[in-house]
Motif scaffolding. Structure first.
Motif, mmCIF file in Angstrom:
data_model
loop_
_atom_site.group_PDB
_atom_site.id
_atom_site.type_symbol
_atom_site.label_atom_id
_atom_site.label_comp_id
_atom_site.label_asym_id
_atom_site.label_seq_id
_atom_site.Cartn_x
_atom_site.Cartn_y
_atom_site.Cartn_z
ATOM 1 N N ILE A 192 0.847 -1.197 0.000
ATOM 2 C CA ILE A 192 0.000 0.000 0.000
ATOM 3 C C ILE A 192 0.882 1.247 0.000
ATOM 4 C CG2 ILE A 192 -1.639 1.360 1.368
ATOM 5 C CD1 ILE A 192 -2.905 -1.233 2.306
ATOM 6 N N ILE A 193 1.885 1.242 0.856
ATOM 7 C CA ILE A 193 2.764 2.412 0.947
ATOM 8 C C ILE A 193 3.537 2.606 -0.356
ATOM 9 C CG2 ILE A 193 4.850 3.271 2.091
ATOM 10 C CD1 ILE A 193 3.668 2.554 4.697
ATOM 11 N N THR A 194 4.012 1.494 -0.921
ATOM 12 C CA THR A 194 4.738 1.589 -2.188
ATOM 13 C C THR A 194 3.867 2.238 -3.258
ATOM 14 O OG1 THR A 194 5.813 -0.469 -1.572
ATOM 15 C CG2 THR A 194 6.114 0.261 -3.841
ATOM 16 N N LYS A 195 2.607 1.778 -3.328
ATOM 17 C CA LYS A 195 1.688 2.342 -4.330
ATOM 18 C C LYS A 195 1.451 3.824 -4.061
ATOM 19 C CE LYS A 195 0.002 -1.701 -6.223
ATOM 20 N NZ LYS A 195 -0.124 -2.009 -7.612
ATOM 21 N N LEU A 196 1.327 4.176 -2.784
ATOM 22 C CA LEU A 196 1.118 5.584 -2.443
ATOM 23 C C LEU A 196 2.298 6.434 -2.898
ATOM 24 C CD1 LEU A 196 -0.477 5.700 1.128
ATOM 25 C CD2 LEU A 196 -1.471 6.450 -1.042
ATOM 26 N N GLU A 197 3.503 5.893 -2.689
ATOM 27 C CA GLU A 197 4.689 6.654 -3.075
ATOM 28 C C GLU A 197 4.783 6.834 -4.587
ATOM 29 O OE1 GLU A 197 7.747 4.547 -1.002
ATOM 30 O OE2 GLU A 197 7.418 5.691 0.848
ATOM 31 N N GLN A 198 4.125 5.912 -5.311
ATOM 32 C CA GLN A 198 4.079 6.054 -6.774
ATOM 33 C C GLN A 198 2.829 6.818 -7.201
ATOM 34 O OE1 GLN A 198 4.021 1.905 -7.640
ATOM 35 N NE2 GLN A 198 6.232 1.632 -7.387
ATOM 36 N N TYR A 199 2.147 7.443 -6.251
ATOM 37 C CA TYR A 199 0.916 8.206 -6.490
ATOM 38 C C TYR A 199 -0.186 7.354 -7.114
ATOM 39 C CZ TYR A 199 4.008 11.937 -5.280
ATOM 40 O OH TYR A 199 4.904 12.712 -4.603
ATOM 41 N N ASP A 200 -0.128 6.022 -6.903
ATOM 42 C CA ASP A 200 -1.202 5.157 -7.386
ATOM 43 C C ASP A 200 -2.237 5.014 -6.265
ATOM 44 O OD1 ASP A 200 -2.859 3.263 -8.430
ATOM 45 O OD2 ASP A 200 -1.361 1.644 -8.520
ATOM 46 N N TYR A 201 -2.979 6.096 -6.021
ATOM 47 C CA TYR A 201 -3.913 6.105 -4.899
ATOM 48 C C TYR A 201 -4.995 5.045 -5.066
ATOM 49 C CZ TYR A 201 -1.912 10.495 -3.236
ATOM 50 O OH TYR A 201 -1.071 11.451 -2.759
ATOM 51 N N ALA A 202 -5.475 4.884 -6.314
ATOM 52 C CA ALA A 202 -6.544 3.902 -6.560
ATOM 53 C C ALA A 202 -6.045 2.499 -6.245
ATOM 54 C CB ALA A 202 -7.017 3.994 -8.006
ATOM 55 N N GLY A 203 -4.839 2.178 -6.687
ATOM 56 C CA GLY A 203 -4.270 0.857 -6.442
ATOM 57 C C GLY A 203 -4.112 0.599 -4.945
ATOM 58 N N ALA A 204 -3.606 1.618 -4.223
ATOM 59 C CA ALA A 204 -3.417 1.482 -2.779
ATOM 60 C C ALA A 204 -4.757 1.241 -2.097
ATOM 61 C CB ALA A 204 -2.758 2.746 -2.222
ATOM 62 N N THR A 205 -5.756 2.016 -2.503
ATOM 63 C CA THR A 205 -7.069 1.883 -1.888
ATOM 64 C C THR A 205 -7.664 0.505 -2.158
ATOM 65 O OG1 THR A 205 -7.359 4.229 -2.344
ATOM 66 C CG2 THR A 205 -9.300 3.023 -1.620
ATOM 67 N N ALA A 206 -7.452 0.002 -3.381
ATOM 68 C CA ALA A 206 -7.981 -1.315 -3.738
ATOM 69 C C ALA A 206 -7.425 -2.387 -2.803
ATOM 70 C CB ALA A 206 -7.655 -1.645 -5.190
ATOM 71 N N ILE A 207 -6.110 -2.355 -2.565
ATOM 72 C CA ILE A 207 -5.515 -3.346 -1.652
ATOM 73 C C ILE A 207 -6.086 -3.182 -0.254
ATOM 74 C CG2 ILE A 207 -3.376 -4.240 -0.670
ATOM 75 C CD1 ILE A 207 -1.928 -3.051 -3.079
ATOM 76 N N ALA A 208 -6.204 -1.909 0.175
ATOM 77 C CA ALA A 208 -6.739 -1.641 1.512
ATOM 78 C C ALA A 208 -8.146 -2.210 1.653
ATOM 79 C CB ALA A 208 -6.749 -0.135 1.791
ATOM 80 N N VAL A 209 -8.955 -2.027 0.608
ATOM 81 C CA VAL A 209 -10.331 -2.525 0.660
ATOM 82 C C VAL A 209 -10.342 -4.047 0.811
ATOM 83 C CG1 VAL A 209 -12.436 -2.858 -0.701
ATOM 84 C CG2 VAL A 209 -11.373 -0.594 -0.574
ATOM 85 N N VAL A 210 -9.515 -4.726 0.020
ATOM 86 C CA VAL A 210 -9.471 -6.184 0.112
ATOM 87 C C VAL A 210 -9.016 -6.623 1.500
ATOM 88 C CG1 VAL A 210 -8.375 -8.275 -0.774
ATOM 89 C CG2 VAL A 210 -9.118 -6.490 -2.352
#
Lengths: 237, 269, 292
Positions: A192-210
């Protein structure tokens, strides 16, 4: 983010691997804690030994110690050149920077939960129950299996669930010891943090939701199990 | 089976619970250990059961020294004051417990266990409760289930710690008459602890009065009422104050004893 | 009476394991704790002092470390009082009043314990980040929350929210409303009742919650890590500073800073044990009395 994009994001091999690692390692760590937490609670309640009060107080260390500190300390210990890692290395056992290391860290942070939920129940357990079992001819082991364990079962399960929930979300103590190799030792919160650092907010949120959904289902199942066992044994005395 | 205790001493810290106690409990009798709370009567019961270890002295079962025997091997049925039913087990499983934990070689077959448990449930007249859990039972029902559970292992001796202590007055009276009848049916050597003189005098064949860890008097209800051996006994049995001795007399007669003149002499004893 | 007490504390021979079993179990339990607790704790101090006291002191006195200490203290100084107020208010409302949505409030209080700190941080990013719900408005008004001190404080407040409330709710529930009603019937105002009756009754529980809340506030890593941006000397808390030093392979300095946090943890445990001791003497008995 539409449904197809969401599905694609959460079924990417790297994401699936990280989720599997997070939940797998958390389950193992919580199980280790269930066994050893019960043992520690038992020893603290039932036996006297030198330094018991100090040990009892220190059990809460993982609650009080910042996770980052725990993380670097465990890494230093279990790395190949560390005190414990160095002992294991000649046998080809690697702990730090592997899933085993992740489990070690998760065991550390979940340790107090089982001890602290089981301890009061064990303290309040009526001695008469064990005496009754002994009068009826049960050995200590039989008494433990058939009388004590069922009585502390719900508390043990609660402790397990708390340790599991904590382990699933844990980040600080794991990142240092994990090695963080994609597909092998990368946990979901880190991804999640890696995705956030790449500004992939949607991807990070998707993992968080799962993660939230799986955690919720797990905890719901444990609660249901507990409700069932409470209902069976009824309340009161 | 007869039970004998010889020169039993027991100390808890600086507190002397039992002071050189020697007693004989003849086979098949129902004996009451009667005394105020803290007098040591429960400790004596627990020592006979093997739940507590005496500091010195002997416990003889049928003339044999049982002091070294573990509670598991003494074959005593113990009914606890608060019943100590296993709350996660049904009534059936509670009673079956003692049979199920036997070593494989001596463990009865499942069908025999079922039969035995239902026999016991019949005996305590609660067969319809087999599938309930202890939490769903009334106090009197729990008491009888606890007794059935203790009887399941076919004990040589039945020990009851304040068996009616936790029950309300009405249930108490019914249950102690029931216990008396049950004992007349089973004739198993039984000892029960109580602090209620009425209970002891009404139910027991023999009463042992205990005070401060010492035996004050042993005798039939009639004997202890007619000839209290010490001021304590007279005092504890309420024989002089508002001593309605005729009431005690009536109660004892109710149980089939005939008690003769209880007069002024006794009141001033 | 004396006999009953002696009986309840001393375990009789019939319910005790043979000595060899006892010693094996004690040995196993202590081995486990040594491996997982004591040795890691000792390692922190060992590693910190390995290169000498001078290196240790330098690492702590360094400017970035000092600014991290300052930021950590600020975060704790804001979030602990805030959660003290929130916690008392929430516990008071839940324990003393009936209202709709009470169970929802209870669930919300537990939420920070149930959710990964990383996900907590993520929620702040989604709210206050450049692409977040409030992002454009915040940018237009030149307000910095994310990657700045307010974000760190907010994240800390969130993750430490349950501590005080969770500690107080069972206590206040167990105590019931009798004393408050008595106070009000004697003419006390609502405030006077709170200050003179309710709070004194739960003071140890309150202190207990504050101690745990403070430990977590100073030690929080995951949530703060997400919202801080890791700007050295600016938005670095102590735990984040440890991470940076460690990742730069400056192990001695990392462990030196970590040792401050470990000391804090030990102080926390000591304070907690002290409070529990008092707790055991008054408030636990209140709970037991009311439960009986």
């Amino acid at each position: 983010m539409g449904w197809p994009a969401f599905w694609e994001a959460v079924t990417a091999p790297r994401v699936v691997a990280s989720l599997r690692l997070t939940f797998g390692a958390s389950l193992i760590a919580a199980s280790i804690n269930a066994v050893f937490g019960l043992l520690v609670a038992w020893v603290l309640v039932r036996y006297d030994f030198f330094g018991k009060k100090l040990v009892d107080a220190l059990v809460d260390l993982p609650f009080a110690l910042p996770t980052a500190v725990a993380g670097i300390a465990l890494t230093a210990l279990y790395a190949g050149n560390g005190l414990i890692g160095g002992l294991l290395e000649p046998y080809g056992i690697k702990v730090a920077f592997t899933p085993v290391g992740i489990t070690v860290a998760l065991t550390f942070i979940g340790l107090p939960f089982v001890v602290r939920t089981v301890q009061p129940v064990l303290e309040d357990l009526e001695l008469e129950l064990e005496e009754a079992a002994a009068c009826l001819g049960a050995s200590r082991l039989q008494t433990f299996q058939r009388v004590i364990l069922p009585a502390i079962g719900p508390a043990l399960l609660t402790g397990f669930a708390l340790a599991l929930a904590r382990a699933i979300g844990e980040y600080g103590s794991v990142v240092f010891i994990a090695g963080n190799m994609p597909m092998i030792s990368e946990i979901a919160p880190l991804l999640i943090i890696t995705k956030l650092e790449q500004y992939d907010y949607a991807g990070a949120t998707a993992i968080a939701v799962v993660m939230l959904i799986i955690s919720f289902v797990l905890l719901f199942a444990i609660n249901a199990l507990q409700w069932w066992s409470r209902r069976r044994s009824g309340k009161g005395d | 089976m007869s039970i004998e205790v010889g020169n039993i001493n027991k100390q808890f810290g600086s507190f002397k619970a039992l002071d050189d106690v020697s007693l004989v409990f003849p086979s098949g009798e129902l004996v009451a250990l009667l005394g105020p709370s803290g007098c040591g009567k429960t400790t004596l019961l627990r020592i006979i059961a093997g739940l507590e270890k005496q500091d010195s002295g002997k416990v003889l079962f049928h003339g044999e020294d049982a002091s070294a025997r573990h509670v598991r091997e003494r074959q005593v049925g113990f009914v606890f004051q608060h019943y100590a039913l296993f709350r996660h087990m049904s009534v059936f499983e509670n009673i079956a417990f003692g049979l199920r934990v036997r070593p494989r070689a001596t463990r009865p077959a499942e069908a025999d266990i079922r039969r035995k448990v239902h026999e016991l449930l019949d005996l305590v007249q609660l067969d319809w409760l087999a599938d309930r859990y202890p939490a769903q039972l009334s106090g009197g029902q729990r008491q009888r289930i606890a007794l059935a559970r203790a009887l399941a292992v076919e004990p040589q001796v039945l020990l009851l710690d304040e068996p009616f202590g936790a029950l309300d007055a009405k249930v108490r009276k019914d249950l102690r008459r029931w216990l008396r009848r049950l004992h007349d049916e089973l004739h198993i050597t039984s000892i029960f602890v109580t602090h209620d003189q009425e209970e002891a005098l009404e139910v027991a064949d023999r009463v042992v009065l205990v005070n401060h860890g010492r035996v004050e008097q042993v005798g039939t209800p009639q004997e202890v009422v007619e000839q209290p051996a010490t001021p304590f006994v007279a005092d504890f049995l309420d024989l002089h104050d508002h001593g309605p001795a005729w009431l005690i007399q009536a109660k004892i007669r109710h149980r089939g004893f005939v008690l003769h003149a209880v007069d002024q002499e006794l009141r001033t004893a | 009476m004396t006999a009953a007490i002696a009986l309840s504390t001393a375990r009789s021979a019939s319910t005790e394991e043979p000595p060899w079993v006892r010693w094996c179990l004690i040995f196993l339990a202590l081995s486990f704790l040594t491996l997982f607790l004591f040795v890691p704790l000792a390692t922190v101090f060992h590693q910190a002092l390995k290169k000498g006291v001078a290196v240790y002191l330098n690492a702590i006195a360094e400017a970035d470390a000092l600014s991290a200490i300052r930021l950590t203290l600020i975060a704790a100084a804001i979030s602990v009082p805030a959660n003290l107020v929130f916690g008392v208010a929430a516990a008071w409302a839940i324990a003393k009043f009936e209202f709709r949505g009470k169970s929802l409030l209870l669930t919300l209080i537990d939420l920070p314990f149930a959710v990964s700190p990383v996900i907590s941080g993520l929620i702040y990013v989604l709210m206050f980040g450049a692409q977040g719900w409030f992002g454009p408005w915040l940018q237009a008004n030149d307000i910095h929350i994310l990657f700045a001190v307010p974000g760190i404080v907010l994240a800390t407040v969130f993750v430490t929210f349950p501590f005080v409330a969770r500690e107080l709710i069972p206590l206040m529930q167990a105590q019931g409303n009798d004393e408050e009603e008595a106070a009000i019937s004697l003419g006390a105002s609502g405030w006077q009742t709170l200050w003179r009756v309710t709070l004194p009754n739960v003071k140890w529980g309150l202190l207990y919650g504050v101690i745990l809340c403070n430990a977590r506030a100073m030690g929080e890593f995951g949530a703060v890590s997400v919202v801080s941006g890791h700007i050295r000397g600016m938005t670095n808390t102590l735990p984040l500073h440890v991470e940076i030093l460690y990742n730069e392979y400056n192990f001695a300095a990392a462990f030196a800073v970590a040792s401050i946090l470990a000391l804090l943890a030990l102080v926390t445990l000591a304070a907690k044990t002290y409070v529990e001791w008092h707790f055991g003497h008054d408030e636990r008995t209140i709970i037991q009395e009311h439960a009986a």
